[in-house]
Design an enzyme around this catalytic site. Sequence first.
Site, PDB file in Angstrom:
ATOM      1  N   GLN A 130      63.888  73.612   5.132  1.00 22.17           N
ATOM      2  CA  GLN A 130      64.034  74.035   3.730  1.00 22.17           C
ATOM      3  C   GLN A 130      64.661  72.902   2.916  1.00 22.17           C
ATOM      4  OE1 GLN A 130      66.729  77.430   4.243  1.00 22.17           O
ATOM      5  NE2 GLN A 130      68.469  76.171   3.654  1.00 22.17           N
ATOM      6  N   GLY A 131      64.711  73.107   1.606  1.00 22.99           N
ATOM      7  CA  GLY A 131      65.415  72.170   0.725  1.00 22.99           C
ATOM      8  C   GLY A 131      64.812  70.776   0.720  1.00 22.99           C
ATOM      9  N   ASP A 149      64.232  71.119  12.817  1.00 25.23           N
ATOM     10  CA  ASP A 149      65.350  71.855  12.228  1.00 25.23           C
ATOM     11  C   ASP A 149      65.951  72.731  13.326  1.00 25.23           C
ATOM     12  OD1 ASP A 149      66.083  72.579   9.020  1.00 25.23           O
ATOM     13  OD2 ASP A 149      66.788  74.050  10.479  1.00 25.23           O
ATOM     14  N   ASP A 193      68.423  70.637  17.143  1.00 28.74           N
ATOM     15  CA  ASP A 193      69.786  70.559  16.628  1.00 28.74           C
ATOM     16  C   ASP A 193      70.113  69.071  16.519  1.00 28.74           C
ATOM     17  OD1 ASP A 193      72.521  70.383  16.263  1.00 28.74           O
ATOM     18  OD2 ASP A 193      73.021  71.896  17.782  1.00 28.74           O
ATOM     19  N   TYR A 251      83.223  66.711   2.589  1.00 30.67           N
ATOM     20  CA  TYR A 251      81.836  66.326   2.266  1.00 30.67           C
ATOM     21  C   TYR A 251      81.796  64.897   1.724  1.00 30.67           C
ATOM     22  CZ  TYR A 251      77.088  66.873   0.419  1.00 30.67           C
ATOM     23  OH  TYR A 251      75.745  66.729   0.147  1.00 30.67           O
ATOM     24  N   SER A 273      70.677  76.216   0.080  1.00 32.00           N
ATOM     25  CA  SER A 273      72.123  76.188   0.310  1.00 32.00           C
ATOM     26  C   SER A 273      72.890  76.081  -1.003  1.00 32.00           C
ATOM     27  CB  SER A 273      72.524  75.068   1.266  1.00 32.00           C
ATOM     28  OG  SER A 273      72.402  73.817   0.654  1.00 32.00           O
TER      29      SER A 273
HETATM   30  N1  LIG Z   1      71.250  70.283  -2.512  1.00 31.98           N
HETATM   31  C1  LIG Z   1      72.038  69.389  -3.057  1.00 31.98           C
HETATM   32  O1  LIG Z   1      72.530  69.561  -4.186  1.00 31.98           O
HETATM   33  C2  LIG Z   1      72.340  68.125  -2.320  1.00 31.98           C
HETATM   34  C3  LIG Z   1      72.924  67.065  -3.040  1.00 31.98           C
HETATM   35  C4  LIG Z   1      73.219  65.878  -2.379  1.00 31.98           C
HETATM   36  C5  LIG Z   1      72.930  65.752  -1.032  1.00 31.98           C
HETATM   37  N2  LIG Z   1      72.372  66.794  -0.370  1.00 31.98           N
HETATM   38  C6  LIG Z   1      72.098  66.598   1.064  1.00 31.98           C
HETATM   39  O2  LIG Z   1      70.732  66.811   1.314  1.00 31.98           O
HETATM   40  C7  LIG Z   1      70.564  67.346   2.637  1.00 31.98           C
HETATM   41  C8  LIG Z   1      69.762  68.648   2.551  1.00 31.98           C
HETATM   42  O3  LIG Z   1      70.444  69.565   1.722  1.00 31.98           O
HETATM   43  P1  LIG Z   1      69.657  70.755   1.017  1.00 31.98           P
HETATM   44  O4  LIG Z   1      70.656  71.399   0.108  1.00 31.98           O
HETATM   45  O5  LIG Z   1      68.360  70.280   0.479  1.00 31.98           O
HETATM   46  O6  LIG Z   1      69.243  71.691   2.231  1.00 31.98           O
HETATM   47  P2  LIG Z   1      69.879  73.047   2.757  1.00 31.98           P
HETATM   48  O7  LIG Z   1      71.360  72.862   2.903  1.00 31.98           O
HETATM   49  O8  LIG Z   1      69.388  74.176   1.937  1.00 31.98           O
HETATM   50  O9  LIG Z   1      69.214  73.127   4.182  1.00 31.98           O
HETATM   51  C9  LIG Z   1      69.792  72.442   5.240  1.00 31.98           C
HETATM   52  C10 LIG Z   1      68.899  72.545   6.462  1.00 31.98           C
HETATM   53  O10 LIG Z   1      69.632  71.943   7.520  1.00 31.98           O
HETATM   54  C11 LIG Z   1      69.398  72.711   8.676  1.00 31.98           C
HETATM   55  N3  LIG Z   1      70.452  72.456   9.652  1.00 31.98           N
HETATM   56  C12 LIG Z   1      71.729  72.889   9.616  1.00 31.98           C
HETATM   57  N4  LIG Z   1      72.381  72.479  10.719  1.00 31.98           N
HETATM   58  C13 LIG Z   1      71.487  71.761  11.455  1.00 31.98           C
HETATM   59  C14 LIG Z   1      71.553  71.068  12.683  1.00 31.98           C
HETATM   60  N5  LIG Z   1      72.670  71.041  13.432  1.00 31.98           N
HETATM   61  N6  LIG Z   1      70.445  70.417  13.132  1.00 31.98           N
HETATM   62  C15 LIG Z   1      69.306  70.456  12.412  1.00 31.98           C
HETATM   63  N7  LIG Z   1      69.174  71.108  11.242  1.00 31.98           N
HETATM   64  C16 LIG Z   1      70.263  71.738  10.778  1.00 31.98           C
HETATM   65  C17 LIG Z   1      69.388  74.141   8.169  1.00 31.98           C
HETATM   66  O11 LIG Z   1      68.788  75.014   9.090  1.00 31.98           O
HETATM   67  C18 LIG Z   1      68.584  73.976   6.872  1.00 31.98           C
HETATM   68  O12 LIG Z   1      67.201  74.104   7.100  1.00 31.98           O
HETATM   69  C19 LIG Z   1      71.968  67.520   3.201  1.00 31.98           C
HETATM   70  O13 LIG Z   1      72.315  66.380   3.954  1.00 31.98           O
HETATM   71  C20 LIG Z   1      72.820  67.593   1.955  1.00 31.98           C
HETATM   72  O14 LIG Z   1      74.151  67.204   2.180  1.00 31.98           O
HETATM   73  C21 LIG Z   1      72.064  67.966  -0.975  1.00 31.98           C
END
Ligand SMILES: NC(=O)c1ccc[n+]([C@@H]2O[C@H](COP(=O)([O-])OP(=O)(O)OC[C@H]3O[C@@H](n4cnc5c(N)ncnc54)[C@H](O)[C@@H]3O)[C@@H](O)[C@H]2O)c1
Length: 248
Positions: A20-21, A41, A62, A150, A187
């Site tokens: 996702q995401g 994932d 993982d 973070y 998330s």
């Molecule tokens: N959304 C934001 O605003 C944002 C901003 C800056 C950086 N990020 C970074 O982008 C990345 C993705 O964030 P997002 O918000 O798009 O996605 P999200 O947080 O919605 O999804 C995260 C995904 O990571 C998976 N996950 C969790 N633990 C795991 C593990 N141990 N092994 C494998 N997969 C695992 C979850 O199942 C999920 O599918 C992250 O590193 C986050 O820190 C996000």
Amino acid sequence: MLVMTQRLHKKRALVTASAQGIGEAIARAYASEGADVLATDINSEVLQGLDTVEGIRTRTLDATDEKAIGELVTAEGPFDVLVNCAGVVHHGSVLTCTESEWDQAFNLNVKSMYLTIRACVPGMQSLGGGSIVNISSICAHRGLPNRFAYSASKAAVIGLTKSVAADFVSENIRCNAICPGTVQSPSLEGRINAFDDPEAARKAFIARQPMGRLGLASEIAAVAVHLGSDESVFTSGIQINADGGMSI
Ligand SMILES: NC(=O)c1ccc[n+]([C@@H]2O[C@H](COP(=O)([O-])OP(=O)(O)OC[C@H]3O[C@@H](n4cnc5c(N)ncnc54)[C@H](O)[C@@H]3O)[C@@H](O)[C@H]2O)c1
């Protein structure tokens, strides 16, 4: 909108946390650009949603499990491109962050990258090169409230990225990072809904970006396509801020 131009034609790409995401958007964008994508994932159920997408295969992984990473790379590698997307956000300051949250943040946000990169680099060496794309955050550069663990962990990703870039620059293996601002994702919705007043929280998240909106996962994926493809072949050790103007 995704434009199909085959910028990743025949590249074999491993993407972590892509159910996702941002990770999902990267897997989809890579496939639409001609890559052979292994989307992974920890959440098998949600990951299955990508099974029908042309150019994507899925495997449960993982990203903190050293043994599983080794087995997957042995079975499926070598990879031309590795995208490290796994990450978790903890809310809190230095005073409220528990040791467990600190350890979780560094384990998933940083150590997972060490493990996947260490597993994938030998394959890239055998291929004569490769590209590693690490998802950091604008929190690596900007102090934002309640992002203690973070921010610290995402700043570590920048150091990790530069170190890997320095060690393998002469072997045509590039390593770059992307620092997204606030991006619409499942998330993020969870973080917004955890507030007593979710609508006020949403407005505050939006207000952080001078562009006045949240980013789209596809907008981060577009940067990841650039860094994964040969069009960025003279670029290593940098971070690209895709942040709606937060770093202006
Ligand atoms: N959304 C934001 O605003 C944002 C901003 C800056 C950086 N990020 C970074 O982008 C990345 C993705 O964030 P997002 O918000 O798009 O996605 P999200 O947080 O919605 O999804 C995260 C995904 O990571 C998976 N996950 C969790 N633990 C795991 C593990 N141990 N092994 C494998 N997969 C695992 C979850 O199942 C999920 O599918 C992250 O590193 C986050 O820190 C996000």
